[in-house]
Write an enzyme that holds these catalytic residues in place. Structure first.
Site, mmCIF file in Angstrom:
data_model
loop_
_atom_site.group_PDB
_atom_site.id
_atom_site.type_symbol
_atom_site.label_atom_id
_atom_site.label_comp_id
_atom_site.label_asym_id
_atom_site.label_seq_id
_atom_site.Cartn_x
_atom_site.Cartn_y
_atom_site.Cartn_z
ATOM 1 N N LYS A 101 22.874 -20.821 -34.960
ATOM 2 C CA LYS A 101 23.428 -19.747 -35.777
ATOM 3 C C LYS A 101 22.678 -18.440 -35.513
ATOM 4 C CE LYS A 101 24.432 -18.581 -40.626
ATOM 5 N NZ LYS A 101 23.711 -17.288 -40.715
ATOM 6 N N HIS A 150 23.956 -12.329 -39.340
ATOM 7 C CA HIS A 150 23.278 -12.648 -40.600
ATOM 8 C C HIS A 150 23.846 -11.808 -41.748
ATOM 9 C CE1 HIS A 150 19.632 -15.089 -41.688
ATOM 10 N NE2 HIS A 150 19.835 -14.471 -42.838
ATOM 11 N N SER A 208 20.755 -23.718 -47.450
ATOM 12 C CA SER A 208 19.778 -22.912 -46.731
ATOM 13 C C SER A 208 18.373 -23.485 -46.885
ATOM 14 C CB SER A 208 19.797 -21.477 -47.266
ATOM 15 O OG SER A 208 18.697 -20.725 -46.795
ATOM 16 N N TYR A 244 15.365 -22.740 -40.778
ATOM 17 C CA TYR A 244 14.457 -21.756 -40.199
ATOM 18 C C TYR A 244 13.261 -22.509 -39.629
ATOM 19 C CZ TYR A 244 16.775 -17.913 -42.759
ATOM 20 O OH TYR A 244 17.668 -16.996 -43.238
ATOM 21 N N GLY A 291 29.913 -16.348 -46.983
ATOM 22 C CA GLY A 291 28.677 -16.300 -47.749
ATOM 23 C C GLY A 291 28.802 -15.439 -48.987
ATOM 24 N N THR A 335 18.733 -21.618 -36.887
ATOM 25 C CA THR A 335 18.970 -20.183 -37.041
ATOM 26 C C THR A 335 17.966 -19.381 -36.221
ATOM 27 O OG1 THR A 335 19.906 -20.522 -39.234
ATOM 28 C CG2 THR A 335 19.123 -18.313 -38.723
#
Length: 410
Positions: A276, A300, A136, A160, A354, A186
């Site tokens: 995503k 998410h 991430s 991001y 996740g 994302t």
């Protein structure tokens, strides 16, 4: 009448087969975990409340997560019969490469707060299992260190787009230089969701000592010992920390993100580019027209918009509309290998886990992640054999019925 006799000593001795004691406490508790829910129970006992709730919780009333998990439970399977399933092939092809199993590790933020081994444990476990690992933007291990932990396996990077675009661009360049093969752009986080557990717990980055946290730490001294005696948390992107997770996200994320940003990143990234956070058919079609290499149906993990669409319910329609033109992946709510099999049967090319990964990490570090992968793998294989399919390609929508509880009113 049953004839009775005194038991023979030799026969009693045959029954007295004592298991060899296991003195390794970590191995002992992980061996007892037979499901992801078992790993969650261990994680809850071993992790301070604020860190556990950050992982376990979702946004507002947590309806999206509950509904996503319920959707997988509301599945009816339709097995075939008299097929040879002596050997089952679980290999999947996804985003230009292979995976030994039809699932990979999803991107998770602040991972070393859950357990100090963090992304290194996840990446090395993924390498051993032959599945992809995703780092991430808000990970707590650098791109280069993840590559070192998984030097020959598949590493993916979740991006991001931040207010300071140069931070995001720099991360793209570093991931490309490190040989990451897939970038997850994302799109569901223009602002942070309202994660109420974190607010109620006063959860901050880094965690702050207070009377409450000290009281909660007393039965979990090993967590604080690990946290205080290992290197300081370092983030893949944020140079400063302080405040709640929501405050950090709101200060970093840009609500003005647009399709123009997607085009810029596409021009920078040499590998596969997937999006995503897709949550409707119309956006799926537009992304296919724009030439992305895949879409990930995701809300998410229920951590952004509560009452968001259920990815598993959305899956069949999206696959019908765009599945011939791009690869469709799904996450959110997966807690069992049967959930993965059902997703593949309905057209998903791959799945991501996740929370299941983080439950394993909190339960036992690297060994806990290994156990998580083993549990899901065993469940995938067993479900496929009971459905009597020998490969993922043999799974079809005819194997699954989605039993819906939530039906839109006219």
């Amino acid at each position: 009448m049953v004839k009775r006799q005194f038991p023979k000593p030799g026969e009693i001795l045959e029954l007295m087969q004592f298991k060899k004691p296991e003195f390794d406490g970590r191995k002992r508790r992980l061996d007892r975990a037979l499901t992801i829910h078992d790993l969650r129970d261990i994680a809850k006992r071993r992790t301070p409340k604020a860190a556990f709730d950050y992982t376990d919780g979702s946004a507002e009333g947590e309806l999206s997560l509950a509904r996503a998990r319920q959707a997988f439970e509301d599945v009816e399977f339709h097995p075939s019969i008299l097929r040879d399933v002596s050997n089952v092939d679980t290999r999947a092809e996804i985003f230009g490469g292979s995976s030994a199993l039809p699932f990979g590790i999803a991107p998770t933020g602040f991972t070393r707060l859950m357990q100090t081994e963090g992304e290194t444990a996840g990446a090395s476990a993924a390498a051993a299992a032959g599945i992809p690992f995703t780092l991430s933007t808000l990970g707590t291990t650098s791109i280069e260190d993840v590559k070192a932990a998984n030097p020959d396996g598949r590493n993916w990077f979740q991006l991001y787009v931040m207010r300071q675009r140069e931070i995001s661009y720099g991360l793209v360049e570093r991931a490309a230089a490190a040989g990451f093969d897939t970038l997850m752009f994302t799109v569901d986080t223009p602002v942070a969701g309202a994660r109420l557990r974190d607010k109620r717990n006063g959860f901050s980055i880094p965690p702050q000592l207070s009377l409450g946290t000290i009281a909660n730490a007393i039965p979990r001294p090993w967590w604080w010992w690990d946290f205080l005696t290992t290197p300081k948390l370092e983030f893949a992107s944020l140079s400063t920390t302080g405040g709640t997770v929501g405050e950090l996200l709101d200060s970093a994320m840009d609500p003005s993100i647009s399709f123009d940003d997607l085009e810029v990143i596409r021009g920078m990234w040499p590998g596969k580019l997937v999006v995503k956070g897709v949550q409707n058919v119309e956006d799926s079609k537009k992304l296919v027209d724009l030439g992305v290499d895949g879409i990930i149906l995701s809300n998410h993990g229920g951590r952004q918009l509560d009452r968001a669409p259920i990815p598993f319910h959305l899956l069949p329609e999206v696959v019908r509309e765009v599945g011939h033109h791009t690869e469709v992946v799904i996450d959110t709510g997966i807690m069992n290998g049967a959930d993965i099999v059902a997703s593949i049967a309905l057209g998903a090319k791959f799945t991501l886990v996740g929370r299941a990964y983080l439950y394993g990490l909190m339960a036992g570090g690297r060994e806990g992640v290994d156990r998580m992968i083993a549990i899901l793998s065993e469940q995938v294989v067993r479900t496929m054999k009971l459905l009597e399919v020998a490969s993922l390609e043999e799974l079809t929508p005819a194997h699954v019925t989605q039993l819906r509880r939530l039906v839109p009113r006219d």
